[in-house]
Design an enzyme around this catalytic site. Structure first.
Site, PDB file in Angstrom:
ATOM      1  N   ARG A 245      11.626  -0.768  10.764  1.00 64.49           N
ATOM      2  CA  ARG A 245      10.592  -0.427  11.742  1.00 64.49           C
ATOM      3  C   ARG A 245      10.524  -1.469  12.848  1.00 64.49           C
ATOM      4  O   ARG A 245      10.635  -2.665  12.592  1.00 64.49           O
ATOM      5  CB  ARG A 245       9.237  -0.345  11.036  1.00 64.49           C
ATOM      6  CG  ARG A 245       9.043   0.973  10.349  1.00 64.49           C
ATOM      7  CD  ARG A 245       7.884   0.964   9.419  1.00 64.49           C
ATOM      8  NE  ARG A 245       6.698   0.303   9.955  1.00 64.49           N
ATOM      9  CZ  ARG A 245       5.542   0.270   9.318  1.00 64.49           C
ATOM     10  NH1 ARG A 245       5.415   0.856   8.150  1.00 64.49           N
ATOM     11  NH2 ARG A 245       4.507  -0.334   9.836  1.00 64.49           N
TER      12      ARG A 245
ATOM     13  N   ARG B 149      -0.094  -8.267  13.450  1.00 69.07           N
ATOM     14  CA  ARG B 149      -0.714  -7.237  12.613  1.00 69.07           C
ATOM     15  C   ARG B 149      -1.615  -7.865  11.551  1.00 69.07           C
ATOM     16  O   ARG B 149      -2.680  -7.331  11.230  1.00 69.07           O
ATOM     17  CB  ARG B 149       0.372  -6.367  11.961  1.00 69.07           C
ATOM     18  CG  ARG B 149       1.034  -5.449  12.980  1.00 69.07           C
ATOM     19  CD  ARG B 149       2.328  -4.871  12.454  1.00 69.07           C
ATOM     20  NE  ARG B 149       2.151  -3.979  11.342  1.00 69.07           N
ATOM     21  CZ  ARG B 149       3.121  -3.659  10.486  1.00 69.07           C
ATOM     22  NH1 ARG B 149       4.329  -4.182  10.614  1.00 69.07           N
ATOM     23  NH2 ARG B 149       2.885  -2.837   9.505  1.00 69.07           N
TER      24      ARG B 149
ATOM     25  N   ARG C  79      12.129  -5.387   4.812  1.00 69.31           N
ATOM     26  CA  ARG C  79      11.755  -4.001   4.501  1.00 69.31           C
ATOM     27  C   ARG C  79      12.557  -2.986   5.332  1.00 69.31           C
ATOM     28  O   ARG C  79      12.656  -3.107   6.550  1.00 69.31           O
ATOM     29  CB  ARG C  79      10.268  -3.836   4.797  1.00 69.31           C
ATOM     30  CG  ARG C  79       9.732  -2.499   4.451  1.00 69.31           C
ATOM     31  CD  ARG C  79       8.245  -2.536   4.381  1.00 69.31           C
ATOM     32  NE  ARG C  79       7.624  -2.382   5.680  1.00 69.31           N
ATOM     33  CZ  ARG C  79       6.349  -2.069   5.830  1.00 69.31           C
ATOM     34  NH1 ARG C  79       5.568  -1.942   4.774  1.00 69.31           N
ATOM     35  NH2 ARG C  79       5.839  -1.947   7.021  1.00 69.31           N
TER      36      ARG C  79
ATOM     37  N   LYS D 155       0.830  -1.224   0.000  1.00 62.90           N
ATOM     38  CA  LYS D 155       0.000   0.000   0.000  1.00 62.90           C
ATOM     39  C   LYS D 155       0.854   1.260   0.000  1.00 62.90           C
ATOM     40  O   LYS D 155       0.593   2.190  -0.743  1.00 62.90           O
ATOM     41  CB  LYS D 155      -0.836   0.086   1.293  1.00 62.90           C
ATOM     42  CG  LYS D 155      -1.990  -0.806   1.432  1.00 62.90           C
ATOM     43  CD  LYS D 155      -2.852  -0.423   2.624  1.00 62.90           C
ATOM     44  CE  LYS D 155      -2.166  -0.229   3.961  1.00 62.90           C
ATOM     45  NZ  LYS D 155      -1.549  -1.372   4.570  1.00 62.90           N
TER      46      LYS D 155
ATOM     47  N   ARG E 190      -9.301   1.538   8.724  1.00 63.64           N
ATOM     48  CA  ARG E 190      -8.923   0.142   8.962  1.00 63.64           C
ATOM     49  C   ARG E 190     -10.017  -0.611   9.689  1.00 63.64           C
ATOM     50  O   ARG E 190      -9.884  -1.823   9.877  1.00 63.64           O
ATOM     51  CB  ARG E 190      -7.680   0.113   9.830  1.00 63.64           C
ATOM     52  CG  ARG E 190      -6.366  -0.118   9.097  1.00 63.64           C
ATOM     53  CD  ARG E 190      -5.286   0.003  10.129  1.00 63.64           C
ATOM     54  NE  ARG E 190      -4.020  -0.578   9.863  1.00 63.64           N
ATOM     55  CZ  ARG E 190      -2.969   0.051   9.360  1.00 63.64           C
ATOM     56  NH1 ARG E 190      -3.090   1.267   8.914  1.00 63.64           N
ATOM     57  NH2 ARG E 190      -1.814  -0.550   9.284  1.00 63.64           N
TER      58      ARG E 190
HETATM   59  P1  AMP Z   1       1.090   1.170   8.846  1.00 64.01           P
HETATM   60  O1  AMP Z   1       2.324   1.969   8.568  1.00 64.01           O
HETATM   61  O2  AMP Z   1      -0.097   1.632   8.055  1.00 64.01           O
HETATM   62  O3  AMP Z   1       1.311  -0.308   8.770  1.00 64.01           O
HETATM   63  O4  AMP Z   1       0.695   1.477  10.390  1.00 64.01           O
HETATM   64  C1  AMP Z   1       1.599   1.223  11.437  1.00 64.01           C
HETATM   65  C2  AMP Z   1       0.864   1.160  12.769  1.00 64.01           C
HETATM   66  O5  AMP Z   1       0.200   2.416  13.012  1.00 64.01           O
HETATM   67  C3  AMP Z   1      -0.246   0.122  12.834  1.00 64.01           C
HETATM   68  O6  AMP Z   1       0.258  -1.165  13.173  1.00 64.01           O
HETATM   69  C4  AMP Z   1      -1.134   0.700  13.925  1.00 64.01           C
HETATM   70  O7  AMP Z   1      -0.568   0.514  15.210  1.00 64.01           O
HETATM   71  C5  AMP Z   1      -1.072   2.187  13.621  1.00 64.01           C
HETATM   72  N1  AMP Z   1      -2.111   2.610  12.654  1.00 64.01           N
HETATM   73  C6  AMP Z   1      -1.916   3.116  11.404  1.00 64.01           C
HETATM   74  N2  AMP Z   1      -3.083   3.418  10.825  1.00 64.01           N
HETATM   75  C7  AMP Z   1      -4.037   3.080  11.724  1.00 64.01           C
HETATM   76  C8  AMP Z   1      -5.447   3.122  11.699  1.00 64.01           C
HETATM   77  N3  AMP Z   1      -6.133   3.549  10.626  1.00 64.01           N
HETATM   78  N4  AMP Z   1      -6.105   2.692  12.811  1.00 64.01           N
HETATM   79  C9  AMP Z   1      -5.454   2.260  13.903  1.00 64.01           C
HETATM   80  N5  AMP Z   1      -4.126   2.163  13.979  1.00 64.01           N
HETATM   81  C10 AMP Z   1      -3.408   2.581  12.903  1.00 64.01           C
END
Ligand code: AMP
Length: 220
Positions: free
Chosen positions: A160, A171, A127, A13, A88
């Site tokens: 990360r 996740r 990554r 994404k 989400r």
């Molecule tokens: P991502 O970079 O999109 O994988 O997001 C990393 C982390 O940020 C996730 O594992 C969640 O802890 C938090 N996060 C990001 N977007 C959301 C969302 N829309 N709702 C809740 N937690 C989020």
């Protein structure tokens, strides 16, 4: 163009959102990036979000909904955008629907990037990302020219904390638990398009643009 990219962690994404934003001139709204930045700066929402982000758990809906609503209430609100990592959950989708209605902005498409879970685990463990310009790299499929360094000379790349294997599996579990309802929601609104997230980055990008070009509806 106003589009949401849906997909599991590691579905690509972020990479595709970045390409769409650069090539179609869309604002890239990535809630993971917004939250990580808030954590790094130690802001009040960042301090609240930190334990969830580090464990790979979803940050509470109210917190992330407020961050997104604030972003869209600003004078420089995004009018042409690609959402990456938001919504989400069904509750987030309902909140975002309301934000867009208030702003008189229509969504044009929701693109679901489908990737097999085991591929995701392999992908994420390789990554790395530039902490300055956010360019993502992969040790196998998209390595930097010099190992460990950003191609744009920003400096060293980082991995990360939530890309460790057990966190990735958690996740994925959270993703599947929440996404079914979300997919049904957007399908029932006639917005959902599914594209494979497996293969080469440019091919996947081409497929996304193809479904976006064949999406009925407004296109300003
Ligand atoms: P991502 O970079 O999109 O994988 O997001 C990393 C982390 O940020 C996730 O594992 C969640 O802890 C938090 N996060 C990001 N977007 C959301 C969302 N829309 N709702 C809740 N937690 C989020």
């Amino acid at each position: 163009m106003r589009v949401i990219l849906l997909g599991s962690p590691g579905s690509g994404k972020g990479t595709q959102a970045k390409l769409l934003s650069q090539r179609l001139n869309l604002v890239h709204v990535g809630t993971g990036d917004i939250l990580r930045e808030a954590v790094r700066l130690g802001t009040p929402p960042g301090r609240q979000a930190e334990p969830y982000v580090n464990k790979g758990l979803l940050v509470p809906d109210a917190l992330v909904n407020d961050l997104v609503a604030d972003r869209f209430a600003r004078v420089d609100r995004p009018e042409r955008f690609v959402m990456d990592g938001y919504p989400r959950t069904l509750a987030q989708a309902a909140s975002f629907d309301q934000v867009l209605r208030q702003q008189f902005l229509d969504l044009e498409a929701v693109v679901l990037l489908a990737v097999n879970d085991e591929k995701v685990v392999t992908r994420l463990s390789g990554r790395w990302v530039c902490p300055i310009c956010k360019t993502p790299y992969h040790l196998v499929s998209n390595p930097p020219k010099v190992a460990g360094k950003c191609d744009r000379s920003c400096g060293p790349l980082i991995q990360r904390a939530d890309d460790r294997e057990e966190t990735v599996r958690e996740r994925l579990r959270v993703y599947h638990e929440n996404t079914a309802g979300l997919i049904d929601h957007y399908r029932s609104h006639g917005l959902l398009k599914e594209v494979t997230g497996e293969g080469n980055i440019e091919d996947i990008y081409g497929k996304i643009v193809h479904v976006l070009n064949h999406q009925a509806g407004p296109s300003c």
